[in-house]
Design a protein around this motif. Sequence first.
Motif, PDB file in Angstrom:
ATOM      1  N   ARG A  14       1.395   3.831   6.368  1.00  0.00           N
ATOM      2  CA  ARG A  14       2.352   4.795   5.803  1.00  0.00           C
ATOM      3  C   ARG A  14       2.982   4.205   4.541  1.00  0.00           C
ATOM      4  O   ARG A  14       3.336   3.031   4.502  1.00  0.00           O
ATOM      5  CB  ARG A  14       3.434   5.135   6.827  1.00  0.00           C
ATOM      6  CG  ARG A  14       2.877   5.867   8.044  1.00  0.00           C
ATOM      7  CD  ARG A  14       3.998   6.268   8.992  1.00  0.00           C
ATOM      8  NE  ARG A  14       3.458   6.911  10.193  1.00  0.00           N
ATOM      9  CZ  ARG A  14       3.167   8.203  10.272  1.00  0.00           C
ATOM     10  NH1 ARG A  14       3.372   9.004   9.228  1.00  0.00           N
ATOM     11  NH2 ARG A  14       2.692   8.711  11.400  1.00  0.00           N
ATOM     12  N   LEU A  20      -6.132  13.502   5.958  1.00  0.00           N
ATOM     13  CA  LEU A  20      -4.814  14.016   6.339  1.00  0.00           C
ATOM     14  C   LEU A  20      -4.137  14.798   5.213  1.00  0.00           C
ATOM     15  O   LEU A  20      -3.658  15.916   5.446  1.00  0.00           O
ATOM     16  CB  LEU A  20      -3.925  12.863   6.803  1.00  0.00           C
ATOM     17  CG  LEU A  20      -2.523  13.271   7.275  1.00  0.00           C
ATOM     18  CD1 LEU A  20      -2.601  14.132   8.526  1.00  0.00           C
ATOM     19  CD2 LEU A  20      -1.669  12.033   7.535  1.00  0.00           C
ATOM     20  N   ALA A  67      -1.194  14.649  11.893  1.00  0.00           N
ATOM     21  CA  ALA A  67      -1.279  13.200  12.085  1.00  0.00           C
ATOM     22  C   ALA A  67      -2.744  12.794  12.151  1.00  0.00           C
ATOM     23  O   ALA A  67      -3.619  13.620  12.411  1.00  0.00           O
ATOM     24  CB  ALA A  67      -0.540  12.776  13.349  1.00  0.00           C
ATOM     25  N   ASP A  70       1.237  14.135  19.302  1.00  0.00           N
ATOM     26  CA  ASP A  70       2.110  13.086  18.798  1.00  0.00           C
ATOM     27  C   ASP A  70       2.808  13.521  17.517  1.00  0.00           C
ATOM     28  O   ASP A  70       3.978  13.172  17.274  1.00  0.00           O
ATOM     29  CB  ASP A  70       1.327  11.799  18.546  1.00  0.00           C
ATOM     30  CG  ASP A  70       1.131  10.974  19.810  1.00  0.00           C
ATOM     31  OD1 ASP A  70       1.638  11.386  20.885  1.00  0.00           O
ATOM     32  OD2 ASP A  70       0.488   9.910  19.738  1.00  0.00           O
ATOM     33  N   ALA A  71       2.092  14.281  16.668  1.00  0.00           N
ATOM     34  CA  ALA A  71       2.701  14.763  15.425  1.00  0.00           C
ATOM     35  C   ALA A  71       3.876  15.683  15.710  1.00  0.00           C
ATOM     36  O   ALA A  71       4.816  15.764  14.914  1.00  0.00           O
ATOM     37  CB  ALA A  71       1.655  15.487  14.591  1.00  0.00           C
ATOM     38  N   GLN A 104      -5.492   9.416  13.324  1.00  0.00           N
ATOM     39  CA  GLN A 104      -5.761   8.131  13.965  1.00  0.00           C
ATOM     40  C   GLN A 104      -7.261   7.901  13.931  1.00  0.00           C
ATOM     41  O   GLN A 104      -8.044   8.792  13.608  1.00  0.00           O
ATOM     42  CB  GLN A 104      -5.276   8.130  15.424  1.00  0.00           C
ATOM     43  CG  GLN A 104      -3.940   7.455  15.660  1.00  0.00           C
ATOM     44  CD  GLN A 104      -3.954   5.971  15.331  1.00  0.00           C
ATOM     45  OE1 GLN A 104      -5.014   5.363  15.152  1.00  0.00           O
ATOM     46  NE2 GLN A 104      -2.781   5.365  15.252  1.00  0.00           N
TER      47      GLN A 104
END
Length: 291
Positions: A65, A87, A99, A287-288, A101
């Motif tokens: 980030r 993203l 989000a 999770d987002a 991953q």
Amino acid sequence: MIAGLELGGTKCVAILAGGPQRIAEWAVVPTTAPDETLGALEAILDGWQFDAIGIASFGPLDLQRGSATYGHMAATPKAGWGGASLLPRFAARYGVPAAIQTDVEGAALAEGRWGAAQGLSDHVYITIGTGVGIGAIVAGRPVGGVMHGEAGHMRVGRRQDDDFAGVCPFHGDCLEGLVSGPAIGARAGRSGAGVPDDDPIWQDVIDALAAGLHNLVLTLAPARISIGGGVFAGRPALFPRLRNATARSLAGYGTVDAWLASVDDRIGPPGLGDKAGPLGAIAVGLDALGA
């Protein structure tokens, strides 16, 4: 509902779901050039209603980030994909929480929410197919530092009589170079899918993989190690041999005997089966939302 995108080296899955019991849509597109592939996925998502987007992708990825290329593909052996925007592209198009991953960390998150690692704060998901990916969850969160983990490329101890050179173009006989589908094919001189369970080469594969599990057990102490992907899928007879080889490698050190007392539950296939990857994207999307 979450729009999940599982991006793989040969195919991508778009899934609209809220969990394994709430799958509303599922579509597959081949992985070709980035604009063609991502455009095809956008065409699918354009017809859906959703609250967030979760992306679980092959890599390597930039997951730092604050980086100017956060959410982009990093330098990857997949031709044409280096630097591809993932993203930022989807977040800008749809304007919902999003989000990203790695695919294996996503699958690990899914296994923790709904699968064989449900309720566990520390566990590992391994996929063994064209490559080897390892996603680790520690204290409930994916492990990452200045880059995401690439434990599939760790060096492992080998039997002295195993002189196979390995197939990894970067490291030769790293874990991926020794146990991936292409490695098994190279060892056997034919398609790995056609190698029967009783072929002697499986012992070399199992010993190398057990050495990798040895390292994971002693560094992360996971409560569960789930192993999915095309190499082990449909080969349940390999798991007892792998558990035994891992026990031999650990050799009773420290408190590992207590860990091994329930080894049948500690090392096994993913509870979500072949849905672990696509549902991993849903877990990332949840999770987002903070859900």
